[in-house]
Design a protein around this motif. Structure first.
Motif, PDB file in Angstrom:
ATOM      1  N   ALA A 132    -108.692 -56.626  34.169  1.00  0.00           N
ATOM      2  CA  ALA A 132    -108.795 -56.059  35.502  1.00  0.00           C
ATOM      3  C   ALA A 132    -108.141 -54.705  35.784  1.00  0.00           C
ATOM      4  CB  ALA A 132    -108.052 -56.972  36.567  1.00  0.00           C
ATOM      5  N   GLU A 133    -107.187 -54.587  34.922  1.00  0.00           N
ATOM      6  CA  GLU A 133    -106.398 -53.378  34.710  1.00  0.00           C
ATOM      7  C   GLU A 133    -107.484 -52.239  34.133  1.00  0.00           C
ATOM      8  OE1 GLU A 133    -101.815 -54.494  34.315  1.00  0.00           O
ATOM      9  OE2 GLU A 133    -102.869 -54.689  32.650  1.00  0.00           O
ATOM     10  N   ASN A 134    -108.137 -52.724  33.071  1.00  0.00           N
ATOM     11  CA  ASN A 134    -109.004 -51.668  32.398  1.00  0.00           C
ATOM     12  C   ASN A 134    -110.245 -51.241  33.514  1.00  0.00           C
ATOM     13  OD1 ASN A 134    -108.992 -51.015  29.498  1.00  0.00           O
ATOM     14  ND2 ASN A 134    -108.681 -53.222  29.230  1.00  0.00           N
ATOM     15  N   LEU A 135    -110.380 -52.333  34.341  1.00  0.00           N
ATOM     16  CA  LEU A 135    -111.672 -52.039  35.192  1.00  0.00           C
ATOM     17  C   LEU A 135    -111.102 -50.953  36.549  1.00  0.00           C
ATOM     18  CD1 LEU A 135    -113.741 -55.315  35.697  1.00  0.00           C
ATOM     19  CD2 LEU A 135    -114.328 -53.288  34.340  1.00  0.00           C
ATOM     20  N   ARG A 136    -110.013 -51.270  36.732  1.00  0.00           N
ATOM     21  CA  ARG A 136    -109.281 -50.399  37.715  1.00  0.00           C
ATOM     22  C   ARG A 136    -109.187 -49.030  37.513  1.00  0.00           C
ATOM     23  NH1 ARG A 136    -104.989 -53.268  38.708  1.00  0.00           N
ATOM     24  NH2 ARG A 136    -106.042 -54.831  39.542  1.00  0.00           N
ATOM     25  N   HIS A 137    -108.561 -48.752  36.373  1.00  0.00           N
ATOM     26  CA  HIS A 137    -108.473 -47.324  35.625  1.00  0.00           C
ATOM     27  C   HIS A 137    -109.853 -46.746  35.550  1.00  0.00           C
ATOM     28  CE1 HIS A 137    -104.300 -47.716  34.993  1.00  0.00           C
ATOM     29  NE2 HIS A 137    -104.375 -48.395  34.054  1.00  0.00           N
ATOM     30  N   GLY A 146    -109.084 -47.972  46.497  1.00  0.00           N
ATOM     31  CA  GLY A 146    -109.078 -48.863  47.572  1.00  0.00           C
ATOM     32  C   GLY A 146    -110.115 -50.106  47.689  1.00  0.00           C
ATOM     33  N   SER A 147    -110.449 -50.432  48.636  1.00  0.00           N
ATOM     34  CA  SER A 147    -111.068 -51.712  48.831  1.00  0.00           C
ATOM     35  C   SER A 147    -112.494 -51.722  48.273  1.00  0.00           C
ATOM     36  CB  SER A 147    -111.385 -52.013  50.459  1.00  0.00           C
ATOM     37  OG  SER A 147    -111.984 -50.888  51.174  1.00  0.00           O
ATOM     38  N   GLU A 148    -113.064 -50.254  48.217  1.00  0.00           N
ATOM     39  CA  GLU A 148    -114.335 -50.261  47.759  1.00  0.00           C
ATOM     40  C   GLU A 148    -114.124 -50.779  46.161  1.00  0.00           C
ATOM     41  OE1 GLU A 148    -117.366 -49.739  48.423  1.00  0.00           O
ATOM     42  OE2 GLU A 148    -118.440 -48.991  46.890  1.00  0.00           O
ATOM     43  N   MET A 153    -115.106 -54.603  41.781  1.00  0.00           N
ATOM     44  CA  MET A 153    -114.455 -55.174  40.612  1.00  0.00           C
ATOM     45  C   MET A 153    -114.635 -56.764  40.729  1.00  0.00           C
ATOM     46  SD  MET A 153    -110.827 -53.506  39.963  1.00  0.00           S
ATOM     47  CE  MET A 153    -110.230 -54.685  39.166  1.00  0.00           C
ATOM     48  N   GLU A 154    -114.505 -57.215  42.222  1.00  0.00           N
ATOM     49  CA  GLU A 154    -114.767 -58.645  42.256  1.00  0.00           C
ATOM     50  C   GLU A 154    -116.361 -59.068  41.956  1.00  0.00           C
ATOM     51  OE1 GLU A 154    -114.469 -61.739  46.124  1.00  0.00           O
ATOM     52  OE2 GLU A 154    -113.657 -59.608  46.237  1.00  0.00           O
ATOM     53  N   ILE A 156    -118.375 -57.390  40.064  1.00  0.00           N
ATOM     54  CA  ILE A 156    -119.123 -57.226  38.677  1.00  0.00           C
ATOM     55  C   ILE A 156    -118.364 -58.329  37.817  1.00  0.00           C
ATOM     56  CG2 ILE A 156    -117.412 -55.497  37.935  1.00  0.00           C
ATOM     57  CD1 ILE A 156    -120.967 -55.334  37.295  1.00  0.00           C
ATOM     58  N   LEU A 157    -117.225 -58.715  37.997  1.00  0.00           N
ATOM     59  CA  LEU A 157    -116.475 -59.818  37.245  1.00  0.00           C
ATOM     60  C   LEU A 157    -117.023 -61.155  37.603  1.00  0.00           C
ATOM     61  CD1 LEU A 157    -112.763 -58.683  37.763  1.00  0.00           C
ATOM     62  CD2 LEU A 157    -113.805 -58.796  35.824  1.00  0.00           C
ATOM     63  N   GLY A 158    -117.565 -61.226  38.819  1.00  0.00           N
ATOM     64  CA  GLY A 158    -118.228 -62.512  39.300  1.00  0.00           C
ATOM     65  C   GLY A 158    -119.716 -62.617  38.417  1.00  0.00           C
ATOM     66  N   ARG A 159    -120.343 -61.637  38.582  1.00  0.00           N
ATOM     67  CA  ARG A 159    -121.660 -61.390  38.009  1.00  0.00           C
ATOM     68  C   ARG A 159    -121.637 -61.616  36.434  1.00  0.00           C
ATOM     69  NH1 ARG A 159    -126.091 -57.558  40.315  1.00  0.00           N
ATOM     70  NH2 ARG A 159    -127.234 -58.947  39.086  1.00  0.00           N
ATOM     71  N   LEU A 160    -120.880 -61.092  35.777  1.00  0.00           N
ATOM     72  CA  LEU A 160    -120.546 -61.226  34.534  1.00  0.00           C
ATOM     73  C   LEU A 160    -119.664 -62.519  33.967  1.00  0.00           C
ATOM     74  CD1 LEU A 160    -120.412 -57.682  33.385  1.00  0.00           C
ATOM     75  CD2 LEU A 160    -121.991 -59.290  32.743  1.00  0.00           C
ATOM     76  N   LYS A 161    -119.356 -63.417  34.800  1.00  0.00           N
ATOM     77  CA  LYS A 161    -118.668 -64.503  34.796  1.00  0.00           C
ATOM     78  C   LYS A 161    -117.243 -64.293  34.202  1.00  0.00           C
ATOM     79  CE  LYS A 161    -122.615 -67.369  34.858  1.00  0.00           C
ATOM     80  NZ  LYS A 161    -123.632 -66.377  34.926  1.00  0.00           N
TER      81      LYS A 161
END
Lengths: 360, 261
Positions: A132-137, A146-148, A153-154, A156-161
């Motif tokens: 998650a930190e990697n994706l946030r950076h 922000g919320s976007e 993130m939510e 893409i993480l979901g789609r890639l399980k």
């Protein structure tokens, strides 16, 4: 003679797109909708890149349409990684033109980078940070926040399980999960074109199938253009079109089926104790075009089954095993270059040989 | 510029998170200078140079070591691949440089502040709160300068071994000849080297703010032999930081094949 080959192969897809891009450049229009409707996703013309004396990419011209899955196939050292680096803006363009959705890669790097998702062959995740930190950076580097950013993130993480591993440090993940996280990173900012360098590196066959299923899904559902490099022949078969690279040049460009059909006929492979002698004998007796590659005698003939009978009748005792097959992409590569796919391209291919093979 | 702020922030934040996740780096960067401080101070007691004398020099050493080691990570970033992702992102190069430098500088400053608090708590140094604050700001400027120096050296390097060589022939002498160890004022070549070393002015500034040179208990603005005046300390330190930051930006902006490995 190399030029003759390329123009022949490139004729149809190039002409239309090229003129559209020209028109766009002269008008100086910058509206993205206009670009999407008329310009190719990727357009390269006479791209050349040298490392000192060595030419890595040699006068390469190519166009990829939006929503196309395009694979650059070539053995190690064929120049495809250099091409990947040029397209991903990692190294500057030395000569030739390259544009992405109408944006010049040389002069409009920021616009190009925003539209480009890059998945590197070597890992680009920070191992000390969580997924998650990697994706946030990464998201912040692409102007998200922000919320976007949280929403994407939510998603893409979901789609890639990867949701349940989001808070694990990357160093604790398996190779397959890391690749998936790399892909998540490349897709987070919703690029128009996804550029992947050897995406299957370190993936087992099942994961490889999953990856390609997902890439095709991206194309179908989001209209994403996908450009991948690979040295894996079976992987290239999944593409809409394939460009085969050898010694920095594009030696073939077409759909997988058309490329295979271009060989015409069947491929016969014969294993024997003395392949060189057998090849000479076959050529003398049956006036064929048998060659030895990698200690295997190989023949390409329109009617393979009949030839099999002839060969067995004449040389039966010398033959240890014989295989009859439809041409593969490797056969296409051999036909175009006169080299085996896994040969190290230490020297330029013999031009005479190349000419002969491509004009058959 | 405004759109670059989140980029700078996120890259700096990453530096801090990475640093504090690697316990041995934290311990190494803090324990080593304390050890040096105790050993030098004990060893040179007979010379009338006590714990106070080495305090500003130790602060400079913490800044130097932490800043430099924080920027060695640019070599790791390159070799581990993180950097390639940053290089293809739509961000200006100065944002990347600033993120890295400010992140490294923040790590260095945090450690220096911890050491300052240690000195304060043990009554070795007793600056007034204002002096401590001004000294901390000066340390921030020095941290930026030293981190930029590390960045400029490390950017083109492909192994941290090479960096260690530069560390021992260039950076360590720079610290030794900054007035941290010997009082400035020596004649001849040595004195000249100390005078042109920009780090000298940082150390001298800290000496005035924190050590209260020559036992003065107020902010020392008087002329003291061997310790440059405050205005000079500030000017040189700020110029040092600005010039090196600019150099980093120029070095990193040159996009070549060397960006890869």
């Amino acid at each position: 003679m190399a030029l003759g080959v390329r123009t022949l192969l490139l004729s149809t897809p190039r002409t239309t797109g090229f003129s559209a891009r020209r028109a766009f450049n002269f008008d100086g229009l910058k509206s993205p909708s206009y670009i999407l409707s008329t310009t190719p996703a990727l357009s390269l013309s006479h791209l050349t890149h040298r490392y000192g004396e060595r030419v890595a990419v040699d006068d390469l011209s190519l166009e990829v349409a939006p929503r196309e899955v395009f694979v650059l196939l070539g053995p190690n050292g064929s120049g495809k990684t250099s091409l990947f680096r040029l397209l991903s803006t990692l190294i500057p363009i030395q000569s030739g033109e390259a544009s992405l959705f109408g944006f010049d890669i040389r002069t409009q790097a920021a616009e190009v980078r925003q539209r480009l998702g890059v998945v590197f062959q070597a890992p680009s995740l920070d191992k000390k940070l969580t997924v998650a930190e990697n994706l946030r950076h990464h998201g912040r580097l692409y102007g998200l926040g922000g919320s976007e950013l949280a929403r994407r993130m939510e998603q893409i993480l979901g789609r890639l399980k990867l949701t349940d591993r989001a808070n694990d440090r990357v160093e604790t993940l398996s190779g397959g999960l890391r690749r998936r996280a790399e892909l998540a990173k490349g897709l987070l900012h919703d690029p128009q074109l996804l550029l992947l360098d050897e995406p299957s590196t370190g993936l087992d066959p099942a994961a490889r199938i999953d990856l390609w299923r997902y890439l095709l899904q991206l194309r179908d559902e989001q209209g994403m253009t996908i450009v991948a490099t690979t040295h894996l022949l079976d992987e290239a078969e999944r593409a809409d079109r394939i460009g085969i690279m050898h010694a920095g040049k594009l030696v073939a460009l077409d759909t997988p089926a058309a490329l295979q059909a271009s060989i015409g006929g069947d491929t016969i492979l014969i294993r024997t104790a003395d392949p060189a002698a057998l090849a000479v004998a076959i050529n003398d007796k049956l006036s064929a075009d048998a060659r030895v590659m990698d200690s295997v005698v190989r023949l390409e003939q329109p009617a393979g089954a009949e030839w099999l009978a002839k060969l067995l009748a004449s040389f039966g005792p010398q033959i240890q095993s014989v295989t009859l097959g439809k041409p593969t992409l490797e056969d296409v590569f051999i036909a175009r270059t006169g080299h085996r796919f896994f040969d190290e391209p230490t020297e330029e291919p013999d031009p005479k040989k190349k000419k002969k093979r491509t004009r058959q | 510029m405004t759109s670059s702020l989140p980029v700078i922030f996120t890259l700096a934040e990453r530096e801090l998170v990475r640093f504090f996740r690697q316990r041995n780096r934290v311990i190494g960067a803090l324990v080593q200078p304390i050890l040096f401080w105790l050993l030098f101070s004990e060893g040179l007691k007979q010379q009338n140079l006590g714990y106070q004398h080495f305090f500003p020099g130790t602060l400079a050493m913490i800044l130097l070591f932490t800043a430099i080691f924080a920027t060695i990570s640019i070599i790791e970033d390159r070799n581990e691949g993180f950097l390639q992702g940053v290089l293809v992102a739509p961000i200006p190069r100065f944002a990347m440089v600033l993120g890295k430098v400010l992140g490294g500088a923040a790590i260095a400053l945090i450690q220096a502040i911890l050491f300052l608090l240690l000195g304060w708590a043990s009554s070795v140094v007793t600056p007034t709160p204002t002096d401590a604050l001004l000294g901390t700001i000066l340390m921030a400027v020095m941290a930026v300068a030293l981190t930029s120096l590390g960045f400029a050296i490390a950017w083109r390097m492909d192994s941290s071994q090479g960096f260690h060589a530069i560390m021992s022939v260039f950076l360590l002498p720079m610290w030794l000849l900054s007035g941290a160890f010997f009082r400035q004022g020596a004649d001849g070549l040595l004195g000249w080297v100390v005078a042109v070393n920009p780090l000298t002015y940082g150390v001298a500034g800290l000496r005035r703010y924190i050590e209260h040179a020559n036992g003065m208990d107020r902010l020392a603005t008087d002329a003291i032999p061997g310790v440059p005046p405050l205005w000079l300390c500030w000017s040189v330190s700020i110029a040092f930081a600005v010039v090196l930051l600019f150099a980093c930006w120029r070095i990193a902006a040159a996009r070549t094949a060397g960006d890869l490995k």
